[in-house]
Design an enzyme around this catalytic site. Structure first.
Site, short mmCIF file in Angstrom:
data_model
loop_
_atom_site.label_atom_id
_atom_site.label_comp_id
_atom_site.label_asym_id
_atom_site.label_seq_id
_atom_site.Cartn_x
_atom_site.Cartn_y
_atom_site.Cartn_z
N HIS A 86 -42.84 26.29 70.04
CA HIS A 86 -41.87 25.80 69.15
C HIS A 86 -42.59 26.51 67.79
CE1 HIS A 86 -39.66 23.41 66.11
NE2 HIS A 86 -38.84 23.44 67.24
N ASP B 254 -31.88 24.13 67.41
CA ASP B 254 -32.53 24.93 68.18
C ASP B 254 -32.96 24.35 69.58
OD1 ASP B 254 -33.82 23.56 66.32
OD2 ASP B 254 -35.73 24.51 66.60
N HIS C 167 -31.02 19.04 66.53
CA HIS C 167 -31.13 20.12 65.66
C HIS C 167 -30.85 21.33 66.59
CE1 HIS C 167 -33.86 18.23 62.47
NE2 HIS C 167 -32.47 18.09 62.16
N HIS D 121 -33.47 16.05 70.45
CA HIS D 121 -32.71 15.58 69.18
C HIS D 121 -31.85 16.54 69.17
CE1 HIS D 121 -35.64 18.35 67.76
NE2 HIS D 121 -35.26 18.69 66.43
#
Ligand SMILES: [Zn+2]
Length: 309
Positions: free
Chosen positions: A266, A67, A65, A63
């Site tokens: 993460h 990071d 985002h 995705h």
């Protein structure tokens, strides 16, 4: 011997720390070298691994985002700088095509590398690779997000002693393997009589998500599962609210799904001691457990023991 291993580039979520770079993962699997979710700094982290841009065959983004994708501009430009001689496939959520277009041309560079851009626009989308099937599953996160799994089909391993017992050798072995049977001295010998199933291996990559069907579908019987555990159970309510998992949830998924090696990653910058993730996960999962560190290598475990055919 083919090589199947995960190389961790970074393990931080939203904000990198002194010990942890932004996300980023490399999967070496036979002749594929797949880069997952390159966050900022992934290009430099890769320098420490012995894997170069010219080794990359594929990039998968879960995705958009930051990071999980702000390392893309540098990586993509590096492919051209190093004159990667073949197309590199790139997969990402189709709904984020605008972000991808911007990241791809974030600044001026001399573009020579060819990208084979293949966005994911449906749950369960499958991409056929030489090594098996790459499948994307929709995850639960505030923006369109897909996890990925790599599934090698089951194979078959011939048993020399059984072949010998039937007097099968040379080109006949190939014929039997191809046709599934061989007629010999008035008798039909089937492949199952002289072989065992060689179980295919599975790798799963589950990033930013709350618990959902997609998580379980990806994790099912994974030999190696890489899964986000941004939070600990003490922040379970917050995790659910923002579409993330806790270490305990990730471990329960792994246990219920028959995962063999579990890699947690993460991590939120709020936790200083990584042992807390280990201790929490260990309460639920008894298999190989890795709380990932930057630049760590994790082997895909040896094949499951073949069952009699
Ligand atoms: Zn996210």
């Amino acid at each position: 011997m083919s090589m199947r291993e995960l190389v961790v580039l970074g393990t931080a979520s939203q904000a990198p720390t002194r010990q942890r770079n932004h996300n980023g993962y490399l999967l070496r699997w036979d002749d594929e070298v797949i880069l997952f979710d390159p966050g900022e700094g992934s290009q430099r982290q890769m320098l420490h691994t012995g894997i170069t841009a010219t080794d990359l065959t594929r990039i998968c983004v879960t995705h958009f985002h930051g990071d999980h994708c702000l390392g893309l501009p540098g990586m993509i430009q590096r492919l051209s700088l190093d004159r990667v001689p073949r197309p590199v496939a790139v997969h990402f959520p189709a709904g984020g095509a605008e972000y991808f277009a911007r990241l791809r041309h974030a600044s001026s560079f001399y573009e020579t590398a060819e990208l084979a851009v293949e966005p994911i626009d449906a749950d369960r989308q499958r991409i056929t690779l030489g090594i098996g099937t790459l499948e994307a599953r929709r995850l639960r996160h505030p923006i369109e997000t897909y996890g990925y799994r790599l599934v090698e089909p089951d194979g078959c391993r011939m048993l020399p002693e059984r072949l010998a017992a039937y007097g099968i050798a040379g080109p006949d072995t190939g014929r039997l393997l191809r046709d599934g049977h061989l007629d010999r001295d008035g008798r039909r010998v089937t492949r199952d009589e002289v072989s065992v199933v060689r179980p295919g291996q599975r790798f799963a990559f589950v990033m930013d998500t709350g618990l959902c069907d997609g998580v379980y579908a990806l994790a099912e019987h994974a030999d190696l599962l890489v899964i986000e555990s941004t939070f600990l159970e003490s922040e379970a309510a917050l995790a659910a609210e923002v579409g993330h998992l806790t270490a305990g949830q990730a471990a329960r998924v792994a246990a219920e799904s028959g995962v063999r090696t579990l890699v947690l990653t993460h991590f939120s910058q709020r936790y200083a001691d990584p042992r807390r993730f280990h201790d929490e996960a260990r309460e639920h999962f008894s298999g190989d457990l890795v709380v990932a560190e930057d630049l760590q290598t994790v082997q895909v475990p040896p094949r499951r023991v073949p069952s009699p055919g």
